[in-house]
Design a protein around this motif. Structure first.
Motif, short mmCIF file in Angstrom:
data_model
loop_
_atom_site.label_atom_id
_atom_site.label_comp_id
_atom_site.label_asym_id
_atom_site.label_seq_id
_atom_site.Cartn_x
_atom_site.Cartn_y
_atom_site.Cartn_z
N VAL A 2 0.66 -1.15 0.11
CA VAL A 2 -0.03 0.07 0.03
C VAL A 2 0.99 1.36 -0.02
O VAL A 2 1.84 1.33 0.91
N GLN A 3 0.69 2.12 -0.89
CA GLN A 3 1.20 3.47 -0.81
C GLN A 3 0.18 4.63 -0.60
O GLN A 3 -0.76 4.63 -1.18
N LEU A 4 0.52 5.56 0.12
CA LEU A 4 -0.11 6.82 0.50
C LEU A 4 0.48 7.93 0.20
O LEU A 4 1.63 7.98 0.49
N VAL A 5 -0.47 8.95 -0.41
CA VAL A 5 0.25 10.00 -0.76
C VAL A 5 -0.66 11.15 -0.38
O VAL A 5 -1.94 11.30 -0.75
N GLU A 6 -0.22 11.97 0.70
CA GLU A 6 -1.05 13.26 1.23
C GLU A 6 -0.64 14.40 0.46
O GLU A 6 0.34 14.58 -0.32
N SER A 7 -1.83 15.33 0.50
CA SER A 7 -1.84 16.72 0.03
C SER A 7 -2.67 17.60 0.50
O SER A 7 -3.56 17.26 1.28
N GLY A 8 -2.34 18.75 0.27
CA GLY A 8 -3.23 19.98 0.81
C GLY A 8 -2.76 20.46 2.15
O GLY A 8 -3.43 21.44 2.44
N GLY A 9 -1.70 20.30 2.39
CA GLY A 9 -1.03 21.13 3.55
C GLY A 9 -0.57 22.16 3.23
O GLY A 9 -0.57 22.72 1.94
N GLY A 10 -0.19 23.27 4.12
CA GLY A 10 0.36 24.58 3.90
C GLY A 10 0.27 25.72 4.98
O GLY A 10 0.23 25.01 6.02
N LEU A 11 0.57 26.95 4.80
CA LEU A 11 0.23 27.94 5.65
C LEU A 11 -1.02 28.56 5.55
O LEU A 11 -1.52 28.89 4.77
N VAL A 12 -1.34 28.75 7.14
CA VAL A 12 -2.79 29.07 7.06
C VAL A 12 -2.83 29.98 8.15
O VAL A 12 -2.45 29.67 9.24
N GLN A 13 -3.63 31.09 8.38
CA GLN A 13 -3.76 31.99 9.72
C GLN A 13 -4.82 31.11 10.59
O GLN A 13 -5.57 30.52 10.32
N PRO A 14 -4.32 31.62 11.63
CA PRO A 14 -5.39 30.99 13.03
C PRO A 14 -6.66 31.44 12.52
O PRO A 14 -7.12 32.30 12.11
N GLY A 15 -7.67 30.32 12.57
CA GLY A 15 -8.91 30.41 12.35
C GLY A 15 -9.39 29.95 10.83
O GLY A 15 -10.64 29.98 10.51
N GLY A 16 -8.41 29.86 10.18
CA GLY A 16 -8.60 29.23 8.83
C GLY A 16 -8.96 27.85 8.69
O GLY A 16 -8.96 27.34 9.63
#
Length: 119
Positions: A2-16
């Motif tokens: 099984v291979q898993l690939v994540e996406s969607g991370g990043g920098l966000v402000q508090p409350g975002g």
């Protein structure tokens, strides 16, 4: 395998908000539990949220009411919707598949995606 690939991370402000996605390749069994863990610098990896193939969810107390885990079995995808983000949510987030067998359990892990909550 099984291979898993994540996406969607990043920098966000508090409350975002951020939405993490995990795509699984290889054979995923219906009994497998999928979910998310995170690890902040100097801290142990901790469970964030898991979901069974039947949709039963489990959340860390620190994220209840803010995060939602979901799963699309037809696409072998698991998601983590993160709302009202706080600086303490900053960590590397890892997708996880836990496979239980007669002899025990085995964990598959993604490479991780960085989530940084900062103003």
């Amino acid at each position: 395998q099984v291979q898993l690939v994540e996406s969607g991370g990043g920098l966000v402000q508090p409350g975002g908000s951020l939405r993490l996605s995990c795509a699984a390749s290889g054979r995923i069994f219906s009994i497998d539990t999928m979910g998310w863990y995170r690890q902040a610098p100097g801290k142990q990896r901790e469970l964030v949220a898991t979901v069974t193939s039947g949709g039963s969810g489990n959340y860390a107390d620190s994220v209840k009411g803010r995060f939602t885990v979901s799963r699309d079995n037809t696409k072998n995808m698991v998601y983590l919707q993160m709302n009202s983000l706080k600086p303490e949510d900053t960590a590397v987030y890892y997708c996880n598949v836990k496979r239980r067998t007669v002899g025990g359990s085995f964990d598959y892990w993604g490479q991780g995606t960085q989530v940084t909550v900062s103003s």
